[in-house]
Design an enzyme around this catalytic site. Structure first.
Site, mmCIF file in Angstrom:
data_model
loop_
_atom_site.group_PDB
_atom_site.id
_atom_site.type_symbol
_atom_site.label_atom_id
_atom_site.label_comp_id
_atom_site.label_asym_id
_atom_site.label_seq_id
_atom_site.Cartn_x
_atom_site.Cartn_y
_atom_site.Cartn_z
ATOM 1 N N LYS A 31 102.503 3.354 22.217
ATOM 2 C CA LYS A 31 102.356 1.887 22.200
ATOM 3 C C LYS A 31 103.447 1.255 21.338
ATOM 4 O O LYS A 31 104.070 0.273 21.723
ATOM 5 C CB LYS A 31 100.976 1.497 21.668
ATOM 6 N N CYS A 35 84.217 -3.732 13.337
ATOM 7 C CA CYS A 35 84.797 -2.383 13.309
ATOM 8 C C CYS A 35 84.743 -1.711 11.943
ATOM 9 O O CYS A 35 84.606 -0.486 11.867
ATOM 10 C CB CYS A 35 86.236 -2.410 13.813
ATOM 11 N N MET A 36 84.829 -2.436 10.846
ATOM 12 C CA MET A 36 84.985 -1.771 9.548
ATOM 13 C C MET A 36 83.921 -2.124 8.522
ATOM 14 O O MET A 36 83.931 -1.602 7.417
ATOM 15 C CB MET A 36 86.360 -2.117 8.934
ATOM 16 N N MET A 93 85.339 4.834 14.356
ATOM 17 C CA MET A 93 84.272 4.019 14.936
ATOM 18 C C MET A 93 83.057 4.808 15.354
ATOM 19 O O MET A 93 81.969 4.234 15.482
ATOM 20 C CB MET A 93 84.808 3.222 16.129
ATOM 21 N N GLY A 96 90.928 0.416 12.196
ATOM 22 C CA GLY A 96 91.398 0.149 13.544
ATOM 23 C C GLY A 96 92.549 -0.831 13.646
ATOM 24 O O GLY A 96 93.453 -0.657 14.452
ATOM 25 N N GLN A 97 92.508 -1.883 12.825
ATOM 26 C CA GLN A 97 93.482 -2.968 12.974
ATOM 27 C C GLN A 97 94.547 -2.901 11.868
ATOM 28 O O GLN A 97 94.303 -2.336 10.805
ATOM 29 C CB GLN A 97 92.786 -4.331 12.917
#
Lengths: 770, 75
Positions: free
Chosen positions: A82, A170-171, A343, A380-381
């Site tokens: 990516k 997510c966190m 996750m 995740g981010q």
């Protein structure tokens, strides 16, 4: 012989890759000293995941034409698929270029003045009628400066805690897990620990596809003899390198983790010295709310673990007891054990509990506070850590370890921001799912969403989409692209600068803050979010006759002004990064906090004076080495939690006999707003599918490429089947990335009572051939 | 005309057969190897060619990952 331009580029590319792995390659002498053909290379961070790879964007003619990994950063020049295609996301025809106003089913272009006047009028009217009827939903992809600013506007300026962000999805469980165990959020270790670990315990994380560059390093350690334990109900790409793959019924990993602790205690493999010196024991005797917590002791813990023999855990989880015992032995007997999770543990109704249990194993065994031994939650981010968790954007937080519910913390921030005493509301605001419910009922009348796509990413998403498209509320969406599944519901779309079209700070998983330099201008009338936010705040406060406050609160000329205030806000806290001046950040390849002074190099490992944490002696002068100085109430000790096994909110049953889990593919990221714009990535992975194992497929009469209807209690979807021996029996997997096949129409919005994070990872579905 | 360098990671030791299979893929130039990592450069007429090659490499038995390092397109 003269080099052609193509040959020059080819050899430049080869040199970059070779230097990343420490390989010398023979080069034609014409190449010596040659430079790649861009006008300038601009240092930054990858736009995608929480690994936070350093990258350089190559600029020519006002465009990003090339990208290369930063070989001086932790990723040593490597990128993933990516990251490699980053330039393509900048020039998609779907870039949002002008402010757009909804007129019926259409959007019409308006000027920025019209957009700003409308937005100010709407928010002012809502706020005047009810100060708690305005809200902001932020993002772990926004820069720290943007998140900090909006946090100040809402909590300190407007006096509302109606501000939350997508890291809630997510966190949040990881964050509450760290705080409840160690007193403060964020991993104490670093990526450097991978080079010292002899055992990797990886739970609920398909690193090979979700964090590929980190996975590459783990795989390298395997080559030097490190053991890999992978705990996942799917035999993912990551599991290919596992020495031990532990599969289990989804949602039963709590029993497995307790059983590992049972083995460690029963066989006397625990570290008595570490437990006695550095831990306390707690249990929850009543879930509340608020939960009732009581202290207990070693004997209480041992008694609690009696119910979790490997045999009992095998009955609950389906994971063979021999595997549980083997995992426990590998965990404790390796010289240094590093855990990773993501996750698979966080997106659960017992997310906080299972995070606590991961930390328990490290505390019980002393596999902690030294190189290679640490419990490391993957993010995740790119800026969930720096901007939202650390910066305090979530509705129960204030910046840098402070809490809304703590009176002294509120007073500290009121003084720091220069707002009247009592301005910050004492009650935490609604969390993400609750906020969108309130928007749907009209309790919240005006909402601004920036840099995220909840119209696709919320669980049980259709229920919330109805609220977002209501005519009785006003929705503003700042986005780099239009349409997305969120911007299509907006009343007003504001075109946003993307990635290196603006400058700011990202903070990734290992407490490394990195500066992203501006490289090019945004297209047409798109603007950096921070500029828009500052303009909005000043105009709103003028409209509310609070111009005198705005002049004090919002007088920033640029992102560096905001960053300097942020540094000051961290000073004296357990985060203290006062030493990270913008000038240093521009030169450095990221710096890890704490970094309290300008001559401090940054902190590789927290909570240990021996390994360089400058705050141990400051907060706990009597500590010899280890101190969990964020846990003052527990005598600077970490907590081993007694957490029982409890399954998911919606396990499979007779009517819905399969468990559905969702997750990532290597080609795409999050809701695909960026990666699906890259033709090559889209071609490689064009649409969603349902992954079914061959045994279940045979019973259903399904082969690969057949259409399958999947139905949950919330919705249904038809997808093409991929029959692969990856998920265990009774489990199906669907990737989360696709706006045309939104799997979140089926997922469950039940959430963890402690963190309010939804349970994306498990819900009950039925399948039939379509 | 894009040019991308990637490091190909293999699960076992690099053997002649595996190296040969990678080297024989059209548009792939192998520049060297170290341990279980192979430095390659992929050239294409367009980025679709590069993606096709990456996909082909990933499908070779024994390949565990393909990690781009440098990517340029100089049309």
């Amino acid at each position: 012989m003269k080099m052609t331009r193509r040959q020059l580029l080819k050899y430049s590319a080869a040199v970059a890759a070779a230097s990343a792995i420490g390989l010398d390659i023979a080069l034609p002498k014409e190449l010596m000293g040659a430079e790649a053909d861009v006008e300038k290379w601009v240092k930054g961070v990858c736009r995608y995941c929480g690994a936070g790879c350093g990258v350089y964007a190559g600029v020519k003619g006002g465009k990003v034409v090339a990208v290369k990994g930063d070989k001086d950063n932790w990723n040593k020049g490597f990128l993933c698929l990516k990251g490699n295609f980053l330039p393509a996301i900048m020039t998609s025809p779907d870039r949002a270029k002008y402010p757009l106003l909804r007129k019926g089913n259409d959007f019409v272009k308006i000027s920025w003045k019209e957009a700003m006047d409308l937005m100010v009028d709407k928010f002012a009217a809502a706020y005047t009628a009810d100060p708690q009827s305005v809200a902001f939903y932020g993002s772990g992809q926004a820069y720290t400066e943007e998140s900090y600013f909006m946090n100040k506007v809402f909590k300190g300026g407007l006096g509302t805690n109606n501000i939350d962000g997508n890291p809630r999805l997510c966190m949040a469980s990881a964050a509450v897990g760290y705080v409840s165990t160690f007193g403060k959020d964020e991993p104490m270790g670093a990526y450097d620990d991978m080079y010292h670990a002899d055992c990797f315990f990886i739970v609920g994380s398909n690193m090979a596809e979700a964090h590929p560059v980190i996975f590459r390093i783990v795989n390298e350690q395997k080559k030097r003899g490190a053991k890999i334990i992978m705990v996942d109900p799917r035999k993912t790409l990551s599991a290919k390198i596992a020495d031990l793959h532990m599969s289990f019924t989804p949602g039963t990993d709590l029993a497995i983790l307790n059983a590992m602790a049972h083995v460690i205690v029963k066989e006397n493999l625990y570290s008595k010295e570490y437990v006695e010196k550095y831990t306390v024991f707690k249990t929850m005797t009543d879930p509340g709310p608020p939960p009732k917590i009581e202290k207990t002791d070693w004997n209480g813990y041992v008694k609690f673990l009696e119910d979790y023999s490997p045999e009992a855990a095998e009955k609950i989880s389906g994971c063979p007891k021999e595997d549980i015992i083997k995992a426990a032995h590998l965990f404790v007997k390796s010289k240094a054990t590093m855990s990773f999770w993501c996750m698979g543990l966080n997106q659960r109704t017992r997310g906080v509990w299972v995070n606590n249990m991961m930390h328990n194993l490290h505390l019980l065994t002393g596999q902690i506070n030294r190189p290679g031994a640490t419990s490391f939650s993957l993010t995740g981010q790119p800026n969930a850590c720096g901007g939202v968790r650390d910066g305090g954007l979530l509705s129960h937080l204030l910046p840098y370890g402070r809490l809304i519910a703590n009176e002294k913390d509120r007073e500290d921030m009121e003084k720091f921001w220069g707002v009247p005493a009592g301005r910050i509301q004492p009650k935490p605001g609604p969390t993400a799912v609750e906020m969108f419910r309130d928007f749907g009922t009209g309790k919240i009348k005006a909402m601004w969403i920036a840099c995220t796509n909840p119209g696709q990413s919320l669980p049980n998403v259709d229920a919330y989409r109805k609220g977002m498209e209501s005519n009785n509320t006003f929705l503003v969406v700042s986005e780099a692209y239009h349409p997305t599944k969120t911007s299509e519901l907006a009343d007003l779309v504001l075109p946003a600068a993307l990635w290196v079209e603006k400058d700011g700070t990202y903070g990734q998983s290992e407490r490394r803050y990195q500066y992203v330099e501006k490289a090019i201008n945004p297209p047409a009338e798109a603007r950096p979010d921070l500029d828009v936010m500052i303009e909005f705040a000043n105009k709103l406060f003028k409209k509310l006759d609070l111009e005198h406050e705005a002049k004090k609160l919002f007088a920033y000329k640029n992102s560096e002004d905001v960053w300097n205030e942020i540094r000051l806000c961290s000073k004296g806290t357990a985060y203290d990064f006062m030493g990270m001046t913008r000038a240093r950040m521009k030169k450095a390849h990221g710096i890890q906090w704490p970094c309290p002074t300008e001559d401090h190099p940054g902190t590789l490992r927290r909570y240990t004076a021996k390994h360089g944490d400058p705050l141990v002696k400051k907060f706990d002068p009597k500590a010899e080495d280890v101190s969990f100085y964020g846990a003052k109430g527990d005598g600077n000790r970490a907590t081993i939690w007694l957490r029982p096994h409890k399954g998911p909110a919606e396990p499979p049953d007779a009517e819905y006999p399969f468990a559905l889990t969702t997750g990532r593919q290597i080609e795409h990221w999050h809701t695909g707003t960026m990666t699906l714009k890259v033709p090559e990535l889209k071609r490689s992975a064009p649409t969603a599918y349902v992954e079914i194992n061959p045994r279940d497929a045979a019973k259903l009469g399904v082969k690969s490429k057949d259409k399958v209807k999947i139905t949950s209690r919330r919705g249904s979807i038809v997808l093409e089947a991929k029959v692969m021996d990856v998920p265990r029996d009774g489990l199906v997997f669907v990737p989360m990335h696709y706006p045309d096949k939104m799997i979140n129409s089926l997922t469950n919005d039940a959430f963890d009572a402690l963190s309010k994070q939804p349970e994306y990872k498990i819900c009950a579905v039925k399948l039939e051939k379509a | 005309m894009p040019v991308t360098s990637v490091v190909v990671e293999v699960i076992e030791g690099v053997n002649e057969d595996l190296l040969g299979r990678i080297a024989r893929i059209p548009r792939v130039n192998v520049f060297g190897m170290k341990g279980q990592q192979i430095v390659t450069v992929i050239e294409g007429d367009n980025v679709r060619d590069v993606e096709d090659v990456v996909r082909t490499i990933l499908e070779i038995e024994g390949v565990i990952g393909v990690y781009p390092v440098y990517s340029g397109d100089y049309e």
